[in-house]
Design an enzyme around this catalytic site. Structure first.
Site, PDB file in Angstrom:
ATOM      1  N   GLN A 129      52.181  21.362  48.593  1.00  9.43           N
ATOM      2  CA  GLN A 129      52.643  20.315  49.031  1.00  9.43           C
ATOM      3  C   GLN A 129      54.123  20.185  48.990  1.00  9.43           C
ATOM      4  O   GLN A 129      54.776  19.331  49.715  1.00  9.43           O
ATOM      5  CB  GLN A 129      52.080  19.089  48.121  1.00  9.43           C
ATOM      6  N   CYS A 135      50.133  15.040  47.277  1.00 11.37           N
ATOM      7  CA  CYS A 135      48.722  15.494  46.770  1.00 11.37           C
ATOM      8  C   CYS A 135      47.526  15.115  47.462  1.00 11.37           C
ATOM      9  O   CYS A 135      46.576  15.751  47.848  1.00 11.37           O
ATOM     10  CB  CYS A 135      48.654  15.298  45.281  1.00 11.37           C
ATOM     11  N   HIS A 275      47.192  11.937  40.254  1.00  9.77           N
ATOM     12  CA  HIS A 275      47.436  13.283  41.024  1.00  9.77           C
ATOM     13  C   HIS A 275      45.842  13.492  41.845  1.00  9.77           C
ATOM     14  O   HIS A 275      44.983  13.433  40.951  1.00  9.77           O
ATOM     15  CB  HIS A 275      47.746  14.560  40.167  1.00  9.77           C
TER      16      HIS A 275
END
Ligand SMILES: *[C@@H]1O[C@H](CO)[C@@H](O)[C@H](O)[C@H]1NC(C)=O
Ligand SMILES: *[C@@H]1O[C@H](CO)[C@@H](O)[C@H](O)[C@H]1NC(C)=O
Ligand SMILES: *[C@@H]1O[C@H](CO)[C@@H](O)[C@H](O)[C@H]1NC(C)=O
Ligand SMILES: *[C@@H]1O[C@H](CO)[C@@H](O)[C@H](O)[C@H]1NC(C)=O
Length: 329
Positions: A129, A135, A275
């Site tokens: 990323q 993410c 995340h």
């Protein structure tokens, strides 16, 4: 001169000496810089070196202890956790509170273990990323890529950048965060997602350049797994396909190298996850159940881009926010 005098001199020198790295440490840092393509201006170098050596000490102390996972130096080793967080994680809580999902549990046991990477050509190589809190787009493409491959035998590589640039109407925020479930909704209502080749990844916010005629992946339905139903996640991964989930990354996770990650001090609620990743399987090792997870920090991080995390305890909130798409094929 007696020992007492020598000790006194040493004590006077100690505060200054504590900042002076050994030649060996500095050599290690320079080798790391080369390997990781880092250059600093002279003003920044001492601060980076200090951060690197602090991280190295933390890694060594952890690895000397009795833990289910090991840490190691990696591409993040010159960053403090505050810096890491700013570059790679969500900055604000996302709306992942589908308390009641629409995943239907079936009867019959799930397999004891599964690894979709080994069942066929179902998982694309680990992507990176870069410095962008995207993410969620990688978790989304990874999940849809695998679901399509399992349904059709054809493994595509899909466009994260389209999600970064175009999915704002579904509460997604480009490099500042988003959710796979909301991205699946976007793909469903937008009627398609382009491929990596026609809409390449740039690791920064941009304007939407979606071209409907170039869409190659489609979503028929979005399945949310009920909040905290980790058994539901097991069933979804065991019987259907990989599943997107979110969890809370804390400072020790950025140094993860291998083994089953476990943390008694992270948070477990949807407002704390920061995340998103992709569960591609699960198993058990020495009595500890774990998830096999595809990350989006490149193939050099962790276990060739993957990590294992303890299963069955909603570890770091991993069961707070899980979903997958049903592809239109
Ligand atoms: C290491 O930790 C495990 C699990 O907590 C425990 O069973 C084992 O006895 C520990 N070993 C040592 C040497 O402390
Ligand atoms: C959460 O949802 C509300 C209502 O749809 C929206 O206004 C808000 O921006 C969302 N927050 C995030 C972080 O997406
Ligand atoms: C990216 O764009 C979104 C809106 O599309 C905005 O909320 C966010 O602040 C931007 N992030 C960065 C890092 O520019
Ligand atoms: C699944 O979650 C998304 C976003 O989190 C939401 O928009 C959608 O309505 C949910 N779907 C179902 C069937 O609950």
């Amino acid at each position: 001169m007696g020992c007492a005098a020598l000790l006194a001199v040493a004590a006077l020198l100690a505060p200054a000496a504590a900042w002076a790295p050994s030649a060996e440490d500095e050599l290690l840092f320079k080798a790391w810089m080369l390997q990781n393509n880092r250059r600093y201006d002279p003003g920044e170098y001492p601060r980076r070196l200090r951060t690197f050596l602090g991280n190295k000490r933390q890694i060594e102390e952890h690895n000397a202890g009795n833990h289910s996972y090991q840490m190691g130096l990696n591409q993040f080793s010159d960053l403090t956790f505050a810096e890491f967080k700013k570059l790679f994680l969500w900055r604000e809580p996302q709306n992942c509170s589908a308390t009641k999902g629409n995943f239907l549990r079936s009867s019959g046991p799930s397999p004891d273990s599964i690894d979709w990477r080994k069942k066929g050509n179902y998982v694309t190589p680990v992507k990176n990323q870069g410095p962008c809190g995207s993410c969620w787009t990688f978790s989304t493409t990874g999940c849809l890529e695998s679901a399509i491959a399992i349904a059709t035998g054809k493994l595509l590589s899909l466009a994260e950048q389209q999600l970064v640039d175009c999915a704002q109407a579904f509460n997604n925020h480009g490099c500042s965060g988003g959710l796979p479930s909301q991205a699946f909704e976007y793909i469903l209502y937008n009627k398609g997602l382009m491929g990596e080749d026609t809409y390449p990844y740039r690791a920064e916010n941009g304007t939407c350049k979606f071209q409907p005629e170039k869409a190659i992946a489609f979503v028929k339905d979005v399945i949310n797994i009920t909040q905290y139903d980790e058994d539901g996640m097991v069933e979804a991964v065991g019987k259907h396909n990989p599943v997107s989930f979110a969890f809370e990354v804390t400072s020790n996770f950025m140094h993860y190298r291998k083994g089953v990650y476990s943390n008694p001090r992270c948070e477990h609620t949807p407002d704390k996850v920061n995340h998103a990743v992709l569960a591609v399987g699960y198993g058990e090792e020495n009595g500890t159940p774990y998830w096999i997870v595809k990350n989006s920090w490149g193939p050099l991080w962790g276990m060739e881009g993957y990590f294992l995390i303890e299963r069955g305890k909603n570890m770091c909130g991993l069961a707070a926010c899980a979903s997958y798409p049903v592809p239109q094929v």
